[in-house]
Design an enzyme around this catalytic site. Structure first.
Site, mmCIF file in Angstrom:
data_model
loop_
_atom_site.group_PDB
_atom_site.id
_atom_site.type_symbol
_atom_site.label_atom_id
_atom_site.label_comp_id
_atom_site.label_asym_id
_atom_site.label_seq_id
_atom_site.Cartn_x
_atom_site.Cartn_y
_atom_site.Cartn_z
ATOM 1 N N CYS A 193 43.433 36.593 24.610
ATOM 2 C CA CYS A 193 42.324 35.719 24.224
ATOM 3 C C CYS A 193 42.878 34.378 23.780
ATOM 4 O O CYS A 193 43.843 34.335 23.010
ATOM 5 C CB CYS A 193 41.540 36.369 23.083
ATOM 6 N N HIS A 202 34.270 40.487 27.708
ATOM 7 C CA HIS A 202 35.081 39.771 26.712
ATOM 8 C C HIS A 202 34.351 38.523 26.201
ATOM 9 O O HIS A 202 34.268 38.291 24.988
ATOM 10 C CB HIS A 202 36.433 39.408 27.341
ATOM 11 N N GLU A 203 33.809 37.740 27.128
ATOM 12 C CA GLU A 203 33.151 36.490 26.719
ATOM 13 C C GLU A 203 31.820 36.765 26.007
ATOM 14 O O GLU A 203 31.476 36.085 25.042
ATOM 15 C CB GLU A 203 32.934 35.581 27.940
ATOM 16 N N HIS A 257 32.366 37.633 22.460
ATOM 17 C CA HIS A 257 32.589 36.453 21.612
ATOM 18 C C HIS A 257 31.271 35.960 21.003
ATOM 19 O O HIS A 257 31.236 35.521 19.851
ATOM 20 C CB HIS A 257 33.174 35.300 22.435
#
Ligand code: ZN
Length: 223
Positions: free
Chosen positions: A133, A175-176, A179
């Protein structure tokens, strides 16, 4: 995957002025990526409901894209540049070699914008691979994720997206999107797999983390 204690950013607290102020700091179209420890990465970002005029929105997307390329990375979420809005950009056109591409299902992912994304696993299949990341620089660790996810979001023109994404693009989407919920990959990573980028490059860059699992003493969930 998510905890209930995240601070939620309210929709009206993110203004076009505050975004323009941050974009004004760009050098060659690139801004600084926020590192872990900043509360913006641990807050639930506000839904994007048109808080930005179209010019500011377009500039934000361009800055996120340029910052992603500059890093380089395959995704940037708005909180990673200090803006707590549910917007992310993703793009993965890197040549990683045939073996890695095949085993990790790392298929080419053309540039796209995710607005207010959410994802849900499709089926029981999972995959465990090293990932990193931009907000946790210098390290990588193994994360087990759904091989296929259903992605629901809008795109940059406000069109509704509802599709199934598979392989490495599914990992990037997850993953995004995490966030935007205040979640970092280290929250679900296998901590014994943690490796510096240098050690990863020297020792563990093979297509699967099997050897690393044996040597470092962690188990890889079967797919
Ligand atoms: Zn990240």
């Amino acid at each position: 995957m998510t905890e209930g204690r995240h601070v939620t950013v309210t929709e009206d607290s993110v203004t076009a002025d505050s975004v323009r102020e941050l974009l004004a700091e760009a050098r060659d179209g690139v801004v600084t990526i926020v590192a872990a420890g900043d509360p913006v990465l641990r807050s639930r970002a506000a839904r994007y409901t048109g808080q930005l005029d179209s010019e500011t929105f377009a500039e934000l997307i361009e800055v996120m894209r340029a910052t992603m390329h500059h890093a380089p990375g395959v995704g940037v979420a708005a909180p990673q540049i200090g803006i707590p809005l549910q917007i992310a950009v993703i793009e993965d056109l890197y040549d990683v070699g045939a073996d890695v591409a095949r085993v990790r299902e790392r298929t080419p992912l053309p540039f796209r914008v995710l607005v207010n994304p959410r994802y849900t696993p499709v089926g029981p299949e999972t995959a465990a691979f090293y990932e990193g990341c931009l907000s946790v620089p210098g390290y990588q660790a193994v994360v087990t994720r759904a091989t296929e996810v259903r992605l629901e979001c809008s795109d940059e023109r406000g069109r509704e997206i509802d599709e199934v994404v598979r392989g490495w693009p599914a990992r990037i989407v997850a993953h995004e999107t995490d966030h935007l919920d205040g979640t970092l990959y280290i929250d679900t990573a296998n901590t014994r797999s943690l490796t510096t980028n240098e050690q990863y490059g020297e020792l563990w860059s093979d297509p699967t983390p099997e050897r690393a699992a044996t040597a470092l003493g962690f188990s890889v969930d079967p797919g």
